[in-house]
Design an enzyme around this catalytic site. Sequence first.
Site, PDB file in Angstrom:
ATOM      1  CG  PHE A   1      -1.616   1.223   1.576  1.00 31.64           C
ATOM      2  CD1 PHE A   1      -2.162   2.063   0.608  1.00 31.64           C
ATOM      3  CD2 PHE A   1      -1.729   1.594   2.921  1.00 31.64           C
ATOM      4  CE1 PHE A   1      -2.790   3.258   0.957  1.00 31.64           C
ATOM      5  CE2 PHE A   1      -2.359   2.774   3.282  1.00 31.64           C
ATOM      6  CZ  PHE A   1      -2.872   3.611   2.307  1.00 31.64           C
TER       7      PHE A   1
ATOM      8  CB  ALA B   1       9.808  -4.874   3.273  1.00 33.63           C
TER       9      ALA B   1
ATOM     10  CD  GLU C   1       3.719 -10.714   6.795  1.00 36.84           C
ATOM     11  OE1 GLU C   1       2.490 -10.531   6.908  1.00 36.84           O
ATOM     12  OE2 GLU C   1       4.236 -11.275   5.807  1.00 36.84           O
TER      13      GLU C   1
ATOM     14  CB  THR D   1       3.511   2.007  13.105  1.00 33.46           C
ATOM     15  OG1 THR D   1       2.230   2.168  13.698  1.00 33.46           O
ATOM     16  CG2 THR D   1       4.206   0.877  13.854  1.00 33.46           C
ATOM     17  CG  ASP D   2       0.213   5.747  15.297  1.00 32.08           C
ATOM     18  OD1 ASP D   2       0.181   4.563  14.878  1.00 32.08           O
ATOM     19  OD2 ASP D   2      -0.780   6.509  15.247  1.00 32.08           O
ATOM     20  CD  GLU D   3      -0.885  -0.068  15.012  1.00 28.05           C
ATOM     21  OE1 GLU D   3      -0.901  -1.172  15.574  1.00 28.05           O
ATOM     22  OE2 GLU D   3      -1.485   0.172  13.950  1.00 28.05           O
TER      23      GLU D   3
ATOM     24  CE1 TYR E   1       2.951  -3.635  11.720  1.00 32.33           C
ATOM     25  CE2 TYR E   1       1.495  -2.340  13.129  1.00 32.33           C
ATOM     26  CZ  TYR E   1       2.353  -2.430  12.051  1.00 32.33           C
ATOM     27  OH  TYR E   1       2.629  -1.300  11.303  1.00 32.33           O
TER      28      TYR E   1
ATOM     29  CE  LYS F   1       6.917  -1.100  11.337  1.00 32.38           C
ATOM     30  NZ  LYS F   1       7.565  -1.210   9.991  1.00 32.38           N
TER      31      LYS F   1
ATOM     32  CG  ASN G   1      -4.476   3.877  11.744  1.00 32.50           C
ATOM     33  OD1 ASN G   1      -3.941   4.132  12.822  1.00 32.50           O
ATOM     34  ND2 ASN G   1      -5.053   2.725  11.500  1.00 32.50           N
TER      35      ASN G   1
ATOM     36  N   PRO H   1     -18.193  -5.462   9.572  1.00 31.41           N
ATOM     37  CG  PRO H   1     -16.336  -6.865   9.297  1.00 31.41           C
ATOM     38  CD  PRO H   1     -17.267  -5.983   8.543  1.00 31.41           C
TER      39      PRO H   1
ATOM     40  CE1 TYR I   1     -12.773  -6.799  13.542  1.00 36.22           C
ATOM     41  CE2 TYR I   1     -10.713  -5.792  14.239  1.00 36.22           C
ATOM     42  CZ  TYR I   1     -11.413  -6.624  13.380  1.00 36.22           C
ATOM     43  OH  TYR I   1     -10.739  -7.267  12.374  1.00 36.22           O
TER      44      TYR I   1
END
Length: 339
Positions: free
Chosen positions: A11, A82, A84, A125-127, A153, A157, A182, A208, A210
Site C-alpha cells: 500500500f 517491507a 507484515e 508506526t505510532d503503534e 505487530y 515494529k 493510520n 464488521p 469490532y
Amino acid sequence: MTILVTGGAGFIGSNFVYYMLSKHPDDKILCVDKLTYAGNLETLDDAMKNDNFRFFKTDICDREGIYSIFKDEKPDIVVNFAAESHVDRSIDNPEIFLQTNILGTQVLMDACRKYGITRFHQVSTDEVYGDLPLDRPDLFFTEETPIHTSSPYSSSKAGADLLVLAYHRTYGLPVTISRCSNNYGPYHFPEKLIPLMIANALNDKPLPVYGKGENVRDWLYVEDHCKAIDLIIRNGKVGEVYNVGGHNEMKNIDIVKLICRKLGKPESLITYVTDRKGHDLRYAIDPAKIHNELGWEPETKFADGINKTIDWYLTHRQWWENIISGEYQSYYEKMYGNR
Ligand code: NAD
Ligand code: TYD
C-alpha cells in the site's frame, strides 16, 4: 541518486514509488518486494514502464539476495517499508512478524554497513507507543513517549526501531525513523478498516465493527505520508525519530457510517462483532517536531481524502475484486466466520 524502496508492491510503498518517480524524475527507484499476500505486482504496472524503475522479487530476510542487489546497484538511500503489517494477522500468528519486521530490517542494515549508503530510513508506526485513554483528549504521542506496545505487530515494529537506533549508536549507520498514524488512500489492501468497509459495502456484505466501534485512529492521506518521508530522507537529522500524523482523529464507527452515507448503503449493514484482543483504544500523534524542523504538515483534508479514496475504489474495482476472490476468502472466513 538511487533509492532502494522495500515493500514497494504494498500500500504505502507503491504510493511512495509513484510519488518519487513523479517528484524526482532524475532519481532511480529500485523496488525490493517478496510479494507476500499483501504485495501486488499489478499495482506497479505503470512504474514498470518507467526506465528509472526496477523491480526485484526478493525477501528482505534473504541475506545473499539482498547483498547481491546492493553490490550490483549501489543504492544511496534505503527506505524500508517491507513488513507484515496487519495487527489481526499478528495476533493469529506472530512468528513471520518477528522474522520480517525485525530480522529483515537487520539484514538490510547489515547490507547498508557492508556496501555503504548515505541514509537508511525505517518506516515505523505510532503503534509502538501503545495507546492513549479515550477520556484524555489532551494527550498525544510525542517522540519522547515511551515505547509500550500492545500487539505482536507493534512489538515487532518497536523491536526494529530499537535495532535501527542501536545500529546508529554502535556502528554510526546514518539512520532516520518516521512513526506515522493510520494511512488511507489508493492501493490499500482490503483487510484494513477503510478499504474493507468500502469493498463490503459495495458488495452489500455485513460491515464488521469490532467492539462498540469507539476506538479512535488518527487518519492521514497516504500521499502526505510519502511527502513526509521524502522530506526526512533529504533534510531530516541523522539518528532522529519523526512522528507523522494527520491531526484527524475519528472513531471507527463514524468512519463506517460515513462510508455507508457516501455509497448510499444502509447502516443496517453494520454488524458489531467480538472485539480484537488487546485492542488499542486511541492513537493520536503530535507532529510538532516534523512541522517545526522540516515544515511538513498534512495537506489533504479528510473530507477530500476520503472522497478521493472512495472514487479510487469505485474506478479500480477489478484491482480489489481480484484480491478478495483469491486466498483472501479463507482469511476472511477464519477472521470473521465465528466472530
Ligand atoms: P502492506 O502490508 O500493504 O505492504 C507490505 C509490503 O511488504 C507488501 O508489498 C509485501 O509483499 C512486502 N513484504 C512483506 N514481507 C516482506 C519481506 N520479507 N521481504 C520483502 N518484502 C516483504 O503494508 P503498508 O500498509 O503499505 O505498510 C508499509 C509500512 O508502513 C510497514 O512497515 C508498516 O509497519 C508501516 N506503517 C503502516 C501504516 C498504515 O496505516 N498502513 C501506518 C504507519 C506505518
Ligand atoms: P486497522 O485498519 O486494522 O488498523 P490498526 O489496527 O493498525 O489501527 O484497524 C483500524 C481500526 O478499525 C482498529 O481500531 C480496528 C478496527 N477494525 C474494525 O472495527 N473492523 C475491521 O474489520 C477491521 C479490519 C478493523
